[in-house]
Enzyme design. Structure first.
Site, PDB file in Angstrom:
ATOM      1  N   CYS A 103       0.815  -1.219   0.000  1.00 55.76           N
ATOM      2  CA  CYS A 103       0.000   0.000   0.000  1.00 55.76           C
ATOM      3  C   CYS A 103       0.850   1.271   0.000  1.00 55.76           C
ATOM      4  CB  CYS A 103      -0.950   0.003   1.197  1.00 55.76           C
ATOM      5  SG  CYS A 103      -2.154  -1.329   1.134  1.00 55.76           S
ATOM      6  N   HIS A 124      -9.396   3.863  -1.674  1.00 59.01           N
ATOM      7  CA  HIS A 124      -8.054   3.286  -1.567  1.00 59.01           C
ATOM      8  C   HIS A 124      -7.727   2.363  -2.742  1.00 59.01           C
ATOM      9  CE1 HIS A 124      -4.362   1.842  -0.045  1.00 59.01           C
ATOM     10  NE2 HIS A 124      -4.794   0.856   0.704  1.00 59.01           N
TER      11      HIS A 124
END
Lengths: 480, 399
Positions: B88, B344
């Site tokens: 991430c 996201h």
């Protein structure tokens, strides 16, 4: 007629026993209620031990055998072994981190196989471990689905110990009461009245009588019996035909946890030993495609017997029939897209790391820090270069939870998916799955113990891998 | 002696797509949309870009392996194009690579793009992948919420805070992000949600409920970087410059060594310490005007406030409930809605956060503009608390 070798002392002993019953116990009455519409299931009573999705015949046998001494030979016994070509006995050697030079063998063929293997070990030489595990598939609605149970049992045979074999008898008899085959892995059962009359009169009673004769004891002298009944409620007639008046622990066991197949008679023998005193005669009989019966005299307290009896008073009862169907594979739920994850294990990777995984073997680095898994350069913050590790087995170490969650997003066949960080008292730290959390869950700081479980199941290729999961250190009590 | 990256790199153009469920857009569309905005912002020609980095985390299930998807999508001719991946934290990695190339003097102008197309995977959350590797033999296949949820129990145990009080503070984190995203036209989840709804939401991974988890989105963001001198030559008097980019990766200490208590993210603390030093930030609570942190889950934002030294140890739940990190609070965090509500798309998130800080620094944030912004922080976290990659970047105006 059964063979009846004449001997009253053999100098061979069962030196220790071990058993394992899964945590969950289905209330059979709940199943009967769920099946009421169908007229199937009857009015069942008692409970049935139900293995978790991540348990199989091997893990159950390993758990049963964990407390026993290190043997020179290992026999794995089951009619529901997960692998046909891949030795469970060999996996068991690795799971217990035994010397790979031990002799290994797998036996199957009928639920009598573990008792037959025990007999042969007693007639042979060397220290031998017989470990039986059973998780038999059955179809929903069949009487076996409720009367069977899942579990493991083990016995350690040696030249000295707590129960000496006095005599035995064996009978080979192809009585087809139940069968399972490659084409039909689930048990198929024939008429109970036929089975009861034939099994008792032609197979079990004659073999027990012959064993008593071989041991040179009167059947009425037997203090405790562990006789695997073909069906519940046979003991009274067996008792009448043989003259053995002792209570049959195996019958009580079937009521408490179910018929454990290959593990049943060994499990019952362990419990029988717990209730026996020094000098008592104990009868052990395995049934299935014939019968093996053995008479033992207890020469002292049997290691593991008391713990075996205690297992029956620990567990979690449940009455969710649908969950039972799912756990036993009697229904296949569609678990959605998350269950489609690829779980293929590579043989090359297993060859490099597999033994450390199934044995839960970490390492102690040059400075004494213990870590899992081992690595070339230790995790110790001041480690700068590769070091030699000394193997350290974590399976029997105590540990506590550092962090934990019940993950309801992740796929597991028995939600939720508990996992978290586990700190071992010896310094090792491992991110682990948790298991057997029913009824209490897990919290930071809880004491846990490792249990061998299935790590991944590759349904597409029929393969599975094993690793250790953290379970609560104790089990809750269950009313008998 | 290394002198750090402070003020050696100027950000002259940024772009960011709206994040969300882009059923009608593929990764190519997303990259092109972000790039078109960025290059217009920079006022340069595409031919002036000398190197590019593409950040994409889940290569084998959405955009594709290598940097070729970016080179093809933007038709980048004859220049080096590379793909970077650090879970991430991938977006920050792309920005770091482009910035380092400029700071090193290897190129004059570089491009960083982050992209993820999660909604082609057929999952509501992130898909699970295993590849038959050694770790698969023992590591639990936990989900992302499952991995981060464990912060909560460990935090409560460490600080002796009641779990229901912690849950309420976590709910405030999510409530704030929903409030903020309602003002952001590019955000994925733009509906304000009340605290009680958040508290009563279905459990995903104890104690994280549905609203404690960020959106799973498609999107892309990009940055064009150059030297401050070139930026000035382009007519930008006091450009936005990179004050710090620091990254710290786990080496197994949390997972295998018995010291960490599971209640914080050690790498964030390390990366923040180095970033503050690189940027010359002595008092982050005083100096940072805005922060964009990796609020993949509400509990992550909560512990990050302490890890970045924006709250004292054990005080984040109370600072959160006091509104210190609200849009109008003393230390606003996630003015754009954060991962929670902006969304996201894994590989794009680090650059999306930088985009918001850049937008705030330039005073372009419209309804959500936080007055005059001098310095902003981006915290981008890959992996899980027990096995993480933390990137902390600081952007500000060149004075």
């Amino acid at each position: 007629m059964p063979t009846t070798p004449s001997q009253s002392r053999t100098g061979r002993f069962v030196a220790a026993v071990g058993v394992y019953a899964p945590l969950l116990r289905l209330e059979r009455a709940a199943a009967g209620k769920a099946l009421k519409f169908s007229g199937l299931g009857g009015r069942p009573s008692g409970r049935r031990a139900v293995a978790g999705w991540d348990e199989d015949a091997l893990t159950l046998a390993v758990e049963a055998a964990r407390g026993l001494p290190r043997p020179q030979a290992v026999i794995f016994a089951s009619t529901s072994a997960p692998f046909i070509e891949r030795s469970q006995a060999t996996l068991l050697v690795d799971a217990l981190a035994l010397d790979p030079a031990v002799r290994t063998g797998d036996v199957a063929g009928s639920r009598r196989c573990a008792v037959s293997a025990l007999r042969d070990a007693l007639l042979g030489n060397g220290d031998t471990l017989i470990a039986a595990g059973e998780k038999r598939p059955a179809t929903a609605g069949s009487s076996q689905h409720l009367s069977d149970g899942d579990g493991g049992a083990a016995a350690f045979v040696s030249d000295r110990g707590a129960a000496e074999l006095l005599g035995y008898a064996s009978l080979s008899h192809d009585l087809v009461d139940i069968y399972a085959s490659r084409e039909r892995p689930q048990s198929y059962a024939y008429e109970e009245r036929f089975v009861r009359d034939t099994a008792i009169g032609k197979v079990i009673a004659p073999t027990i009588r012959a064993a008593c004769a071989a041991a040179g004891v009167a059947p009425s002298e037997i203090a405790r019996a562990a006789v695997h009944e073909p069906l519940a409620g046979c003991w009274r007639e067996i008792s009448r035909l043989t003259g053995v008046t002792a209570p049959n622990v195996a019958a009580d066991l079937a009521q408490a946890v179910g018929d454990l197949g290959a593990a049943h008679a060994l499990f019952a023998f362990a419990v029988a030993c717990a209730g026996a005193r020094e000098g008592d005669l104990v009868l052990l009989a395995g049934f299935g495609s014939g019968c093996d019966a053995m008479v033992f005299r207890l020469t002292g307290e049997m290691p593991g017997a008391r713990e075996a009896a205690a297992q029956l008073s620990k567990g979690v009862a449940f009455d969710d029939y649908m969950r039972f169907l799912s756990l036993t594979g009697a229904v296949q739920l569609d678990w959605g897209v998350r269950s489609e994850l690829e779980q293929k294990a590579q043989a090359t990777v297993l060859e490099r790391y597999g033994r450390d995984m199934i044995g839960f073997v970490g390492g102690r680095d040059a400075e004494g820090n213990i870590q899992f898994p081992k690595s070339r350069v230790p995790v110790r913050p001041d480690a700068a270069a590769p070091e030699q590790f000394e193997d350290v087995r974590l399976a029997d170490c105590t540990a506590r939870i550092v962090s934990v969650t019940a993950d309801r997003l992740n796929f597991t066949p028995d939600p939720p998916f508990w996992f978290g960080l586990v700190q071992f008292d010896n310094g090792a730290r491992v991110m682990m799955e948790f298991t057997d959390g029913d009824g209490r869950g897990f919290s930071v700081g809880d004491a846990v113990r490792p249990l061998l479980r299935i790590k991944s199941r590759d349904a597409r290729r029929g393969f599975r891998t094993y690793f250790w999961k953290a379970a609560p250190a104790d089990r809750p009590s269950i009313e008998r | 002696m290394a002198t750090g990256i402070k003020d050696k790199v100027a950000v002259i153009g940024m772009g960011c797509t709206s994040f969300g469920e882009h059923w009608n857009k593929g990764p190519e569309d997303l990259m092109v949309d972000a790039f078109v905005e960025a290059i217009a912002d920079a006022g340069i020609e595409k031919s002036q870009i000398e190197a590019a980095w593409m950040g994409n985390a889940l290569d084998d299930i959405n955009v594709g392996n290598s940097a070729l998807p970016l080179a093809h999508a933007l038709r980048l001719r004859g220049i080096p194009v590379s793909r970077v991946e650090n879970m991430c934290a991938t977006g920050s990695e792309a920005l770091r690579a482009a910035s380092y190339a400029v700071a090193a003097g290897a190129v004059d102008i570089a491009l960083a793009v982050g992209v993820e197309k999660l909604k082609d995977t057929g999952y509501g959350g992130l898909p699970l992948r295993t590849k038959g590797l050694a770790n698969d033999l023992w590591m639990p296949y936990g989900s992302a919420p499952g991995s981060f949820a464990q912060l909560a129990g460990a935090y409560a145990a460490r600080h002796g805070i009641d779990k229901s009080d912690l849950k309420r503070a976590m709910a405030h984190v999510s409530w704030k992000s929903h409030q903020n995203a309602a003002l952001n036209p590019k955000a994925h989840l733009r509906k304000a949600v009340d605290v009680e709804t958040i508290l009563k939401a279905p459990m995903i991974a104890d104690p994280l409920g549905l609203f404690d988890c960020c959106g799973v989105s498609d999107g892309a963001a990009c940055a064009i970087v150059t030297t401050p001198d070139i930026a000035k030559g382009l007519g930008i008097a006091n450009p936005v410059t990179v004050k710090a980019i620091q990254l710290c990766a786990s080496h197994g200490w949390e997972l295998q060594y018995g010291e960490w208590d599971g209640s914080y993210v050690a790498n964030t603390r390390q990366a923040a310490k180095r970033a503050y030093a690189e940027a010359g930030v002595e008092a982050p609570r005083r100096d940072l005007s805005v922060t964009e942190v990796h609020d993949c889950f509400s509990i992550t934002e909560l512990v990050t406030m302490e890890d970045l030294n924006l709250s004292d140890e054990g005080r984040a739940p109370f600072d959160i409930l006091d509104g210190r990190f609200d849009r109008a609070g003393a230390q606003p965090c996630q003015i754009d809605g954060g991962l929670k509500c902006f969304g996201h798309p894994v590989g794009a998130s680090g650059l999306r956060m930088a985009y918001e800080v850049y937008t705030q620094l330039l005073g372009r944030a419209g309804d959500r503009q936080r007055g005059t912004v001098d310095l902003g922080l981006v915290h981008n976290l890959g992996g899980a608390p027990f096995n993480s990659i933390a990137a902390v970047s600081i952007l500000g105006r060149l004075h």
